[in-house]
Design an enzyme around this catalytic site. Structure first.
Site, PDB file in Angstrom:
ATOM      1  N   HIS A 254       1.217  -1.339  -0.257  1.00 41.12           N
ATOM      2  CA  HIS A 254      -0.528  -0.286   0.050  1.00 41.12           C
ATOM      3  C   HIS A 254       0.763   1.201   0.051  1.00 41.12           C
ATOM      4  CE1 HIS A 254      -3.394  -2.029   0.673  1.00 41.12           C
ATOM      5  NE2 HIS A 254      -3.231  -2.940   1.246  1.00 41.12           N
TER       6      HIS A 254
ATOM      7  N   ASN B 233     -10.486  -3.114   1.967  1.00 42.43           N
ATOM      8  CA  ASN B 233      -9.962  -2.999   0.213  1.00 42.43           C
ATOM      9  C   ASN B 233     -11.587  -2.613  -0.707  1.00 42.43           C
ATOM     10  OD1 ASN B 233      -7.302  -3.352   0.320  1.00 42.43           O
ATOM     11  ND2 ASN B 233      -7.735  -5.672   0.892  1.00 42.43           N
TER      12      ASN B 233
END
Length: 490
Positions: A60, A133
């Protein structure tokens, strides 16, 4: 005077506040001579420049963020005692960070990759972080496999490149990944923007009410802008033309006053249902079918303010699923249990032990009262207050009431136990269900995307094993994929 005016107006100074006389020329020993060590402004600037980057996130790393509000639209007090959810109409400030998973900090936005959807609620009982997510499931169900999985997505230690052999070797040997891989290579694998995708808490979490009753919940964020995706061909062009496409789109939409929003819902399962439910409700590779537990709308999320400084507010923002508030807690989800440790540990390494004191991370609607002191960048906020508990000098005290309810009925010996199976648990059924829900055009694109990736694998046994997983999900799925890979491989 605002903080921004304070640091941008008036004479240029050193870090210590002394005025700078010349910021254009280094001090030298005569005209054309060597630079002097006594030019402390030069050394200060170069030293600071060398340290302007902190370690990027292992996963990320590539992200964008914005502030906004969460507004409650329904009464959920029968299920949770969380104060920020206590009544319809109540608003809470939030910060949302979007991201890709596998790419480095300088990678392009328009790539086939899951998108992070990390949300910080600045509640009056402390910060609540929901780390999710844009997919409701994940590749694995146990955190012990996470480092291995991410290693396959990153650069190979010998070639220095991302290798299809590594990616598909791991996926083919981990059949629980079949559901998520089907999501990833379908139409939603490359969102057109951060605004045009849904978000999910993905994990199962505990809600508990004032009476101590326990419920298991899953969070859903349905985009009000509508779903928009990119084809593989469109993404290849956009990633080359504008690597910052998603970040730019989010920032400019907010600047125009087109505030993106999501309708927030939850699936709620009474705790007593979990043991006999047909799927393991704590398995991150599976969804709860909406026919079993419908999504109930509870709120509205809106983003309406851009960060003023990307490094300070996006790069240094930290999120941890261990940041709970009263009325919300963890579940026995083994991936979640691992992340309760791993996220906080990553931030302590990347940003430092006092990362929670930074403006973007500290509580906004209350005050953190701890006995933790010192360490890098400690600002002395505690003054001379005692740093232990209990004390008789008026220091903060424990409440005696846990944030969440304990899990009852745990028995058996310790050991490396696999995730318990329920009546209809297997690694392929939900991937097959997802495939059969697709239109014929969606199936064709899915097959083309998967075949294009698998055909790059150098070893036939890895490719065959990967195809076999999709055949186990649906016979037609596997047959068409095998034919498409064979055609590409010649």
């Amino acid at each position: 005077m605002t903080q921004e005016a304070h640091v941008t107006q008036g004479p240029l100074t050193t870090e210590a506040g002394a005025p700078v006389a010349d910021n254009q020329n280094s001090e030298t020993a005569g005209v054309g001579g060597p630079v002097l060590v006594q030019d402390q402004l030069l050394l200060e600037k170069l030293a600071h420049f060398n340290r302007e980057r902190i370690p990027e996130r292992v996963v990320h790393a590539r992200g964008a963020g914005a502030y906004g509000t969460f507004t409650v639209t329904a009464d959920v007090t029968p299920y949770t005692r969380a104060a920020f959810l206590s009544e319809a109409g109540k608003q809470t400030e939030v910060f949302l960070r979007f991201s890709t998973v596998a790419g480095n900090l300088g990678a392009a936005d328009a790539v086939r990759d899951p998108r992070g959807f990390a949300l910080k609620f600045y509640t009056e009982e402390g910060n609540y972080d929901l780390v999710g997510n844009n997919t409701p499931v994940f590749f694995i169900r146990d955190a012990i496999k996470f480092p291995d999985f991410i290693h396959t997505q990153k650069r190979d230690p010998y070639t220095g490149s991302t290798e299809p052999d590594n990616v598909w070797d791991f996926w083919s040997l981990s059949p629980e990944s079949t559901h998520q891989v089907t999501w990833l290579f379908g139409d939603r694998g490359i969102p057109a923007s951060y605004r045009h995708m849904d978000g999910f808490g993905s994990h199962t979490y505990q809600w508990n009410n004032a009476a101590g009753e326990v419920f298991w919940v899953k969070y859903h964020f349905k985009t009000d802008q509508g779903i928009k995706n990119l084809t593989a061909e469109e993404a290849d062009v956009l990633a080359g033309q504008d690597p910052d496409s998603h970040q730019r789109d989010l920032r400019e939409a907010i600047e125009r006053g087109e505030f993106p929003s999501w309708t927030v819902g939850v699936q709620i399962m009474p705790a007593a249902d979990a043991a006999a439910y047909r799927f393991n409700p704590f398995d991150l590779t599976k969804v709860w079918p909406h026919a079993d537990y419908p999504v109930i709308e509870i709120g509205k999320l809106e983003l309406n303010r851009n960060p003023r400084n990307i490094f300070a507010e996006v790069e240094q923002s930290i999120f941890s699923p261990a940041h709970f508030v009263p009325g919300i807690g963890p579940s026995p989800d083994k991936m979640l249990q691992g992340r309760l440790f791993a996220y906080g540990d990553a931030h302590r390494y990347r940003v430092g032990i006092n990362a929670d004191h930074l403006p973007v991370n500290r509580p906004h609607a209350t005050e953190a009262r701890t006995n933790s002191r010192d360490g890098f960048l400690y600002d002395g906020r505690h003054g001379g207050a005692k740093n232990y508990e209990p004390n008789s000098f008026g220091g903060p005290q424990q409440t005696g009431r846990p944030l969440w309810q304990p899990v009852d009925g745990l028995t058996g010996g310790t050991g490396n136990h696999p995730t318990p199976l329920h009546a209809e648990d297997n690694d392929f059924v939900q991937a097959g269900n997802l495939y059969r829900l697709m239109t014929e055009a969606e199936k064709e694109r899915l097959i083309a995307n998967l075949a294009g990736a698998i055909s790059q694998v150098s070893r036939a046994d890895i490719a065959d094993r990967a195809i076999g997983n999709f055949a186990n999900a649906d016979a037609d799925f596997g047959k068409r994929l095998e034919a498409a890979v064979r055609e590409l491989r010649g």
